[in-house]
Each structure stands twice: as structure tokens, then as C-alpha cells.
Design a protein around this motif. Structure first.
Motif, PDB file in Angstrom:
ATOM      1  N   LEU A  95      -0.383  -8.165   5.914  1.00 44.35           N
ATOM      2  CA  LEU A  95       0.407  -7.048   6.855  1.00 44.35           C
ATOM      3  C   LEU A  95      -0.406  -6.858   7.892  1.00 44.35           C
ATOM      4  CD1 LEU A  95       2.537  -5.029   4.211  1.00 44.35           C
ATOM      5  CD2 LEU A  95       3.100  -6.924   5.908  1.00 44.35           C
ATOM      6  N   VAL A  96      -1.937  -6.288   7.560  1.00 40.48           N
ATOM      7  CA  VAL A  96      -2.661  -5.812   8.787  1.00 40.48           C
ATOM      8  C   VAL A  96      -3.020  -6.929   9.847  1.00 40.48           C
ATOM      9  CG1 VAL A  96      -4.968  -4.822   9.149  1.00 40.48           C
ATOM     10  CG2 VAL A  96      -3.738  -4.008   7.252  1.00 40.48           C
ATOM     11  N   ARG A  97      -2.824  -8.231   9.285  1.00 43.79           N
ATOM     12  CA  ARG A  97      -3.458  -9.324  10.107  1.00 43.79           C
ATOM     13  C   ARG A  97      -2.114  -9.303  11.218  1.00 43.79           C
ATOM     14  NH1 ARG A  97      -0.758 -13.835   9.818  1.00 43.79           N
ATOM     15  NH2 ARG A  97       0.235 -14.398   8.008  1.00 43.79           N
ATOM     16  N   LYS A  98      -0.919  -9.179  10.612  1.00 49.34           N
ATOM     17  CA  LYS A  98       0.394  -9.326  11.768  1.00 49.34           C
ATOM     18  C   LYS A  98       0.332  -8.230  12.889  1.00 49.34           C
ATOM     19  CE  LYS A  98       4.404  -9.688   9.912  1.00 49.34           C
ATOM     20  NZ  LYS A  98       5.606  -9.170   8.832  1.00 49.34           N
ATOM     21  N   MET A  99      -0.250  -6.983  12.617  1.00 54.64           N
ATOM     22  CA  MET A  99      -0.365  -6.014  13.740  1.00 54.64           C
ATOM     23  C   MET A  99      -1.467  -5.119  13.463  1.00 54.64           C
ATOM     24  SD  MET A  99       2.670  -3.096  14.156  1.00 54.64           S
ATOM     25  CE  MET A  99       1.823  -2.153  12.705  1.00 54.64           C
ATOM     26  N   ARG A 100      -2.449  -5.080  14.226  1.00 60.44           N
ATOM     27  CA  ARG A 100      -3.588  -4.342  14.398  1.00 60.44           C
ATOM     28  C   ARG A 100      -3.338  -2.961  14.193  1.00 60.44           C
ATOM     29  NH1 ARG A 100      -8.012  -5.038  15.740  1.00 60.44           N
ATOM     30  NH2 ARG A 100      -7.954  -2.967  17.021  1.00 60.44           N
ATOM     31  N   ALA A 101      -2.191  -2.366  14.550  1.00 60.31           N
ATOM     32  CA  ALA A 101      -2.168  -0.931  14.556  1.00 60.31           C
ATOM     33  C   ALA A 101      -1.832  -0.590  13.018  1.00 60.31           C
ATOM     34  CB  ALA A 101      -0.755  -0.613  15.202  1.00 60.31           C
ATOM     35  N   SER A 102      -1.652  -1.554  12.032  1.00 54.19           N
ATOM     36  CA  SER A 102      -1.846  -1.182  10.888  1.00 54.19           C
ATOM     37  C   SER A 102      -2.872  -0.250  10.405  1.00 54.19           C
ATOM     38  CB  SER A 102      -1.665  -2.421   9.912  1.00 54.19           C
ATOM     39  OG  SER A 102      -0.529  -3.126  10.205  1.00 54.19           O
ATOM     40  N   PHE A 103      -4.077  -0.623  11.106  1.00 54.53           N
ATOM     41  CA  PHE A 103      -5.382   0.102  10.699  1.00 54.53           C
ATOM     42  C   PHE A 103      -5.148   1.658  10.685  1.00 54.53           C
ATOM     43  CE2 PHE A 103      -9.755   1.129  11.141  1.00 54.53           C
ATOM     44  CZ  PHE A 103     -10.027   0.483  10.063  1.00 54.53           C
ATOM     45  N   LEU A 104      -4.195   1.905  11.701  1.00 55.78           N
ATOM     46  CA  LEU A 104      -3.853   3.577  11.788  1.00 55.78           C
ATOM     47  C   LEU A 104      -3.653   4.225  10.551  1.00 55.78           C
ATOM     48  CD1 LEU A 104      -2.013   3.342  15.101  1.00 55.78           C
ATOM     49  CD2 LEU A 104      -4.219   4.331  15.003  1.00 55.78           C
ATOM     50  N   VAL A 105      -3.226   3.536   9.443  1.00 53.19           N
ATOM     51  CA  VAL A 105      -3.158   4.348   8.312  1.00 53.19           C
ATOM     52  C   VAL A 105      -4.142   4.506   7.611  1.00 53.19           C
ATOM     53  CG1 VAL A 105      -0.822   2.922   7.555  1.00 53.19           C
ATOM     54  CG2 VAL A 105      -2.946   2.060   6.534  1.00 53.19           C
ATOM     55  N   MET A 106      -5.444   4.200   7.989  1.00 53.77           N
ATOM     56  CA  MET A 106      -6.715   4.605   7.351  1.00 53.77           C
ATOM     57  C   MET A 106      -6.950   6.040   7.486  1.00 53.77           C
ATOM     58  SD  MET A 106     -10.241   2.689   7.276  1.00 53.77           S
ATOM     59  CE  MET A 106     -10.544   2.420   5.520  1.00 53.77           C
ATOM     60  N   GLY A 107      -6.792   6.536   8.494  1.00 53.51           N
ATOM     61  CA  GLY A 107      -7.034   8.078   8.773  1.00 53.51           C
ATOM     62  C   GLY A 107      -6.334   8.884   7.961  1.00 53.51           C
ATOM     63  N   PRO A 108      -4.932   8.786   7.844  1.00 55.39           N
ATOM     64  CA  PRO A 108      -4.090   9.588   6.950  1.00 55.39           C
ATOM     65  C   PRO A 108      -4.393   9.322   5.620  1.00 55.39           C
ATOM     66  CG  PRO A 108      -2.860   8.316   8.656  1.00 55.39           C
ATOM     67  CD  PRO A 108      -4.209   7.924   8.833  1.00 55.39           C
ATOM     68  N   LEU A 109      -4.804   8.326   4.987  1.00 51.97           N
ATOM     69  CA  LEU A 109      -4.712   7.792   3.698  1.00 51.97           C
ATOM     70  C   LEU A 109      -6.133   8.524   3.407  1.00 51.97           C
ATOM     71  CD1 LEU A 109      -4.148   4.088   2.641  1.00 51.97           C
ATOM     72  CD2 LEU A 109      -3.201   6.227   1.588  1.00 51.97           C
ATOM     73  N   LEU A 110      -7.065   8.459   4.061  1.00 50.23           N
ATOM     74  CA  LEU A 110      -8.526   8.995   3.768  1.00 50.23           C
ATOM     75  C   LEU A 110      -8.297  10.713   3.245  1.00 50.23           C
ATOM     76  CD1 LEU A 110     -11.528   8.689   3.397  1.00 50.23           C
ATOM     77  CD2 LEU A 110     -11.756   8.636   5.967  1.00 50.23           C
ATOM     78  N   ALA A 111      -7.706  11.067   4.584  1.00 46.73           N
ATOM     79  CA  ALA A 111      -7.468  12.557   4.438  1.00 46.73           C
ATOM     80  C   ALA A 111      -6.616  13.021   3.470  1.00 46.73           C
ATOM     81  CB  ALA A 111      -6.776  13.084   5.931  1.00 46.73           C
TER      82      ALA A 111
END
Ligand SMILES: CC(=O)N[C@H]1[C@@H](OP(=O)(O)OP(=O)(O)OC[C@H]2O[C@@H](n3ccc(=O)[nH]c3=O)[C@H](O)[C@@H]2O)O[C@H](CO)[C@@H](O)[C@@H]1O
Ligand SMILES: C=C(OP(=O)(O)O)C(=O)O
Length: 419
Positions: A88-104
Motif C-alpha cells: 500500500l505504501v509503495r502505491k502512494m508516498r503519502a501513506s507515510f503520513l500515518v507514522m506520526g499519528p500511530l507513534l503518538a
């Protein structure tokens, strides 16, 4: 593989409404992961990228549903996973934006390293620098990034070496639940960052200064879901503005916020395009004569890199020579070769393209290499003599809601052929 078939030479005339902004709604959907109750996102565009990021957060346990044509409901009350998979992440770079919320939210996140894409390597070093400053331990391996903060995140003073949009957004989302105060210096100032901050504040966050060169975040203990209306897509609006100009048409773009498009409006006026702004949108009229102008892409409030390809298409049929310099991404001239196939006269010199205007482009088969390159080819096809066939249009589907329907309503001769 579907294709677009365009018969050029038709003036675009009429009214088109701009949808919600792709680059605002993607981080906002990610931010909804922070909420312990459902969020309702109005003016959400029907884009492939929205579908992709929805799949990512559903992998993490969120529930996503459409309430009506443009309202998305995201319920992240129960987060069950902490890993976003490669496919899923390779399809769209913006998927990486879930890292901040998940971590928090959970204290742990494992996200596939986002690949680069046609326009550049697009590293994530600034994102990771921010997470480490907030107290996370980062481990890279086997194509994944793991971030751990078992005792939670703490506030920090963070300076971004480059005003990265994604890094600014990821850090804001993480800092919203960190203990203490975070000061983010040299952040991105894009309107989409401001829209994200407004959504986070509606959830209960305490963020001040979004849209300026210093953002302060007071961490809170919990964020609740919120109702939010996504800002209009300034890049979609700019694309239709160029469409009116390149076809010598007369188009009213409803819902466009020209406040977010000042460099594009200024450059179109310099090129001889008539522009009338009002509170509900903007009217764009061709005047029968296009002058070449020079542009240089810069972080907001400079000329947006996401409008560079579209503007280059316009300059290929203007009178004179235009110098187009791309400073944000290192490989964002993939549309040049395809435009040259259509008869454009363009030479690349380092980070600049020298565009000599020609009287008319010739329709022919071309290939979309990335989202905005695809948009540029559509614009070129609308103005070209004869038929243009555009392949690899999945790139375009990522960022334009109902492109064929909207262009048809303006008089374009365009069809989508299911392949
Ligand atoms: C979903 C979304 O909102 N996409 C937008 C976002 O992409 P994105 O957030 O990926 O773009 P960035 O602003 O981060 O990238 C701009 C530049 O910074 C560099 N960089 C970025 C992060 C990092 O950690 N290290 C680093 O060096 C990139 O390689 C690039 O050269 O902003 C771009 C610049 O306005 C837009 O073109 C994209 O449409
Ligand atoms: C580059 C773009 O998007 P993304 O960052 O999602 O690739 C864009 O919208 O032009």
C-alpha cells in the motif's frame, strides 16, 4: 490499461466546481487516527489516493465509510494494528503520513519505507529527525521504518533544514499528543498544512502559527474526532485555469480560493490571460494572445511545483521563450519528452527547461509518467491539432476527481477508453 482520447481545438467554456484538496485530505485522514471518536470529513474528493490511504488506515483497525457523495467518516476509536504494508505504501508516498499519528497514539509504528517516484528520490530523513527529537527510537531494516516511544513522546524544538510539507505534517501530528511544548522552525507554510492544523485543533489539539515560519504545539492527553470541511484543491483549480488559457476559452472556476494561488494568478496575467476574481471563485478568459513568462518553483508562497508541468504545457504554445526552473524536486521534467513528441520545442539545461513557443502542438499517442505530467498532457491535448491518446492514466486518477466529466461539461472532446 485505460486511456484518454482527446480531439483538440475545442475552447473550454462554462463553469466547473473545484473539489476538496488531495494534499489536504490525505494528511487529515491520517490525523483522524489520533481521534478516540469518529471524524466527518466534508468535501472529500473521490480520488484513488483517498481510496489508498483509507485502505492503509483500515489495515490499522480504523473504519472508513462514505456518508454521501463527498463526506467521509473515519472512526479510529479502536486501533488494532501498527504496521502499514509495502504494497500500500509503495502505491502512494503519502501513506507515510500515518507514522506520526500511530507513534503518538500507540507508542509504536512500523511503516514500509516509501519508495521514491518519477519526480525524485523523496527521502524521509526530516520526518525521522523530527520523531527522534520528540523522543522516538528509530530502527531501519528490511525495507521498513520502526519508531518506538513506549513512554510516550515529549515536546522539543525542531528546525527543518528544508520546509518539507510531509515532514511538517507528520511532526505536527506526533507533537499534538506529546508531553510538553514543541516548537517547529522553518516548517512548510502551504495552505494544506494550515488546513491540517485547523482539523487537529478542532480535535482538541493546541497548535499555533501554522502558515508561518514558526509553529508552536502544546501537547494534550487525548484528541477526539471532529467534523471538518476540506479546503478546495488549489492545484486542481490552477489546472483548469491553465485549461481555459490554453484553449483560449472562458471558464468560471467555482469554489477556487485564489488567495492560495497568487503566483499562478500573477503569472497567468503576465502571460496575457484575463482573470476576474470574486468571493465564490475565479473567471479565466483567453485573449487570443499568449506571452511567454519565466517561472521558478519554490516552497509556498512561491510558485507551486505541482503547477510547473501544467504551466509548461501553456508556454509551449505562447509567443517567445520561457525559462522554467524546478527547485523543489530533482526530476520533475518527465513531461518534457512527451510534450516534445507533440511538437513542443523544449531544451533541458540543468534544473531549467528552455521553452520556445510554437504555433500549435500536434496530437499523438503519449504516456503519463506522473500525476502532474499527466495533467500537462491533457492540457496539451486540449489545444493540439488532431487526436491525442494518453496512456498510464492511473497517475492522473490519483489527483483529479471526475476529470473527464468536468472537461466534457466545459465542451472538451474527451473520452476515457476502458483498456
Ligand atoms: C501528499 C502531498 O501533500 N504531496 C505534496 C507534498 O509532497 P512531500 O511532502 O513529499 O514533499 P516535501 O515538501 O516533503 O518535499 C520537498 C523536497 O524536500 C525533500 N525532502 C522531503 C522530506 C525529507 O524528509 N527530506 C527531504 O529531503 C524532497 O526530496 C523534495 O525535494 O509537498 C510537495 C511539495 O510542495 C508537493 O509537490 C506534493 O504534491
Ligand atoms: C506530487 C504530488 O503528490 P504526491 O506527493 O502524493 O506524489 C502532487 O500532488 O503533485
Amino acid at each position: 490499461m485505460d486511456k484518454l482520447i482527446i480531439s483538440g481545438g475545442k475552447r473550454l467554456c462554462g463553469t466547473v466546481k473545484v473539489s476538496g484538496a488531495k494534499n489536504a485530505v490525505l494528511p487529515i485522514i491520517a490525523a483522524a487516527l489520533l481521534g478516540t471518536s469518529p471524524s466527518r470529513l466534508m468535501e472529500t474528493p473521490r480520488l484513488d489516493d483517498v481510496r489508498t490511504i483509507s485502505e492503509v488506515i483500515e489495515c490499522l483497525g480504523a473504519k472508513v465509510r462514505w456518508e454521501d457523495t463527498d463526506t467521509l467518516v473515519v472512526d479510529s476509536s479502536d486501533i488494532t494494528g501498527c504496521e502499514a504494508p509495502y504494497e500500500l505504501v509503495r502505491k502512494m508516498r503519502a501513506s507515510f503520513l500515518v507514522m506520526g499519528p500511530l507513534l503518538a497514539r500507540t507508542g509504536f509504528a512500523k511503516i514500509s519505507l516509501p519508495g521514491g517516484c518519477a519526480i525524485g528520490t523523496r527521502p524521509i530523513d526530516l520526518h525521522l529527525k523530527g520523531f527522534e527529537a520528540l523522543g522516538a527510537e528509530i530502527v531501519l531494516g528490511h525495507g521498513y521504518v520502526e519508531a518506538k516511544a513506549p513512554r510516550g513522546l515529549h515536546g522539543a524544538r525542531i528546525y527543518l533544514d528544508f520546509p518539507s510539507v510531509g515532514a511538517t505534517e507528520n511532526i505536527l501530528m506526533a507533537a499534538a499528543l506529546a508531553k510538553g511544548t514543541t516548537v517547529l522552525e522553518n516548517p512548510a507554510e502551504e495552505p494544506e498544512v494550515v488546513d491540517l492544523a485547523n482539523f487537529l485543533n478542532a480535535m482538541g489539539a493546541k497548535i499555533r502559527g501554522a502558515g508561518t515560519n514558526v509553529i508552536k504545539v502544546e501537547g494534550v492527553n487525548e484528541l477526539r474526532g471532529a467534523t471538518h470541511t476540506v479546503i478546495p484543491d488549489r492545484i486542481e483549480a490552477g489546472t483548469y485555469m491553465v485549461g481555459a488559457a490554453i484553449t483560449n476559452g472562458d471558464v468560471y472556476i467555482e469554489n477556487a480560493l485564489t488567495e492560495h494561488l497568487k503566483p499562478v494568478v500573477a503569472k497567468l496575467k503576465e502571460a496575457g490571460v484575463r482573470i476576474e476574481e470574486d468571493i465564490n471563485g475565479v473567471r479565466v478568459q483567453g485573449t487570443g494572445f499568449l506571452r511567454t513568462v519565466d517561472i521558478k518553483t519554490l516552497p509556498y508562497p512561491g510558485f507551486p511545483t505541482d503547477m510547473q508541468a501544467q504551466f509548461m504545457a501553456l508556454m509551449t504554445v505562447a509567443h517567445g521563450t520561457s525559462i522554467i526552473t524546478e527547485t523543489v524536486f530533482e526530476n520533475r521534467f518527465m513531461h518534457v519528452d512527451e510534450l516534445k513528441r507533440m511538437g513542443a520545442n523544449i531544451k533541458i539545461e540543468g534544473r531549467s527547461a528552455v521553452v520556445e513557443g510554437v504555433p500549435r502542438l500536434q496530437g499523438c499517442p503519449v504516456k503519463a509518467t506522473d500525476l502532474r505530467a499527466g495533467a500537462a498532457l491533457v492540457l496539451a491535448g486540449l489545444a493540439a491539432e488532431g487526436q491525442t491518446e494518453i496512456s498510464c492514466i492511473h497517475h492522473i486518477d490519483r489527483g483529479y476527481d471526475n476529470l473527464v466529466g468536468k472537461l466534457k461539461s466545459l465542451g472538451a472532446d474527451i473520452e476515457r477508453v476502458i483498456g
